[in-house]
Design an enzyme around this catalytic site. Structure first.
Site, mmCIF file in Angstrom:
data_model
loop_
_atom_site.group_PDB
_atom_site.id
_atom_site.type_symbol
_atom_site.label_atom_id
_atom_site.label_comp_id
_atom_site.label_asym_id
_atom_site.label_seq_id
_atom_site.Cartn_x
_atom_site.Cartn_y
_atom_site.Cartn_z
ATOM 1 C CE LYS A 1 -3.761 -9.495 2.928
ATOM 2 N NZ LYS A 1 -2.511 -9.381 2.148
ATOM 3 N NE ARG B 1 -3.589 -3.691 -5.654
ATOM 4 C CZ ARG B 1 -3.681 -4.189 -4.427
ATOM 5 N NH1 ARG B 1 -4.547 -5.143 -4.160
ATOM 6 N NH2 ARG B 1 -2.900 -3.752 -3.459
ATOM 7 N NE ARG C 1 1.295 -3.478 -2.315
ATOM 8 C CZ ARG C 1 0.874 -4.188 -3.372
ATOM 9 N NH1 ARG C 1 1.378 -3.976 -4.572
ATOM 10 N NH2 ARG C 1 -0.047 -5.093 -3.215
ATOM 11 N NE ARG D 1 -2.023 -8.421 -7.272
ATOM 12 C CZ ARG D 1 -2.223 -8.200 -5.984
ATOM 13 N NH1 ARG D 1 -2.621 -9.173 -5.199
ATOM 14 N NH2 ARG D 1 -2.004 -7.014 -5.475
ATOM 15 N NE ARG E 1 -1.223 -3.900 4.784
ATOM 16 C CZ ARG E 1 -2.103 -4.063 3.806
ATOM 17 N NH1 ARG E 1 -3.336 -4.405 4.053
ATOM 18 N NH2 ARG E 1 -1.770 -3.876 2.555
HETATM 19 P P1 AMP Z 1 -4.199 -4.200 0.064
HETATM 20 O O1 AMP Z 1 -5.260 -4.214 -0.981
HETATM 21 O O2 AMP Z 1 -4.632 -4.842 1.351
HETATM 22 O O3 AMP Z 1 -2.886 -4.731 -0.437
HETATM 23 O O4 AMP Z 1 -3.942 -2.655 0.445
HETATM 24 C C1 AMP Z 1 -3.506 -1.732 -0.521
HETATM 25 C C2 AMP Z 1 -2.943 -0.511 0.166
HETATM 26 O O5 AMP Z 1 -3.963 0.130 0.953
HETATM 27 C C3 AMP Z 1 -1.810 -0.771 1.146
HETATM 28 O O6 AMP Z 1 -0.556 -0.887 0.500
HETATM 29 C C4 AMP Z 1 -1.901 0.477 2.034
HETATM 30 O O7 AMP Z 1 -1.380 1.605 1.368
HETATM 31 C C5 AMP Z 1 -3.414 0.664 2.146
HETATM 32 N N1 AMP Z 1 -3.954 -0.085 3.297
HETATM 33 C C6 AMP Z 1 -4.763 -1.176 3.253
HETATM 34 N N2 AMP Z 1 -5.058 -1.612 4.477
HETATM 35 C C7 AMP Z 1 -4.411 -0.782 5.332
HETATM 36 C C8 AMP Z 1 -4.297 -0.723 6.755
HETATM 37 N N3 AMP Z 1 -4.894 -1.622 7.544
HETATM 38 N N4 AMP Z 1 -3.564 0.285 7.284
HETATM 39 C C9 AMP Z 1 -2.958 1.203 6.515
HETATM 40 N N5 AMP Z 1 -3.001 1.194 5.174
HETATM 41 C C10 AMP Z 1 -3.714 0.207 4.580
#
Ligand code: AMP
Length: 206
Positions: free
Chosen positions: A13, A153, A164, A122, A88
């Site tokens: 993404k 990360r 996740r 990654r 999400r």
């Molecule tokens: P990402 O970079 O999109 O993989 O997001 C990393 C982490 O941020 C996720 O595993 C969640 O803990 C938090 N997070 C990101 N977007 C959301 C969302 N829309 N709702 C809740 N938590 C989020």
């Protein structure tokens, strides 16, 4: 145009969002990036969510929705947005429909069993934000594109990755049906090289 990029963690993404945002001239809004930036700066929000993010769980819905609502009210979003990582779950999607419903939703589809390997290997560049896999770059510590420092990360560790992917299966995947029933869903095979995935997305966004 208002676009949502939907897909499991590791589906690409962030990489595709950067390309789309440039091509369409709409802001790339990643809730994950917003949260990580707050953690890095040690803000009140950052302190509140760090443990949740490190464990691979979702941050509180209402807090996340408020952040997105505020961000979308900024002037650079007047021609649309590209949302990456939001919504999400169905609760967030229903809320978004109430203040800035998307025009199109692109699902980056990839077999989930491939993602554990993608995520745990990654490496990200602190400078140009590119993402690489150790299968291709080995253990080098500098970015092959810009020479910047590579990092892992915190939530790309095996335990958080499992969580996740579970969260994705249980809470986010139902959004595929949610947007399909609204006639807004476009599915792109994301198990291909970056340029081919982007070509597919470009056709959908024409
Ligand atoms: P990402 O970079 O999109 O993989 O997001 C990393 C982490 O941020 C996720 O595993 C969640 O803990 C938090 N997070 C990101 N977007 C959301 C969302 N829309 N709702 C809740 N938590 C989020």
């Amino acid at each position: 145009m208002k676009v949502i990029l939907l897909g499991a963690p590791g589906s690409g993404k962030g990489t595709q969002a950067a390309l789309i945002s440039k091509g369409l001239n709409i802001p790339h809004i990643s809730t994950g990036d917003i949260f990580r930036d707050n953690i890095k700066r040690g803000t009140e929000l950052g302190l509140k969510i760090k443990a949740i993010i490190d464990a691979g769980d979702l941050c509180p819905d209402d807090l996340t929705i408020e952040i997105v609502k505020n961000r979308l009210s900024e002037p650079d979003c007047k021609n649309g947005y590209l949302l990456d990582g939001f919504p999400r779950n169905t609760y967030q999607a229903v809320a978004l429909d109430g203040f800035a419903a998307p025009d199109r939703v692109i699902e980056l589809a990839i077999p989930l069993e491939k993602l554990e390997h993608r995520l745990t290997g990654r490496r990200g560049c602190l400078k140009c934000k590119s993402s690489f896999h150790i299968d291709f770059i080995g253990d080098r510590k500098d970015c092959p594109h810009c020479g910047g420092e590579l990092y892992v990360r915190e939530d790309d560790n095996p335990t958080s990755v499992k969580e996740r992917l579970n969260v994705y299966r249980e809470q986010t995947a139902p959004l595929i049906e949610y947007y399909d029933s609204q006639g807004k869903l476009f599915v792109i095979d994301a198990d291909r090289p970056i340029e081919r995935v982007f070509d597919g997305i470009r056709k959908v966004l024409k």
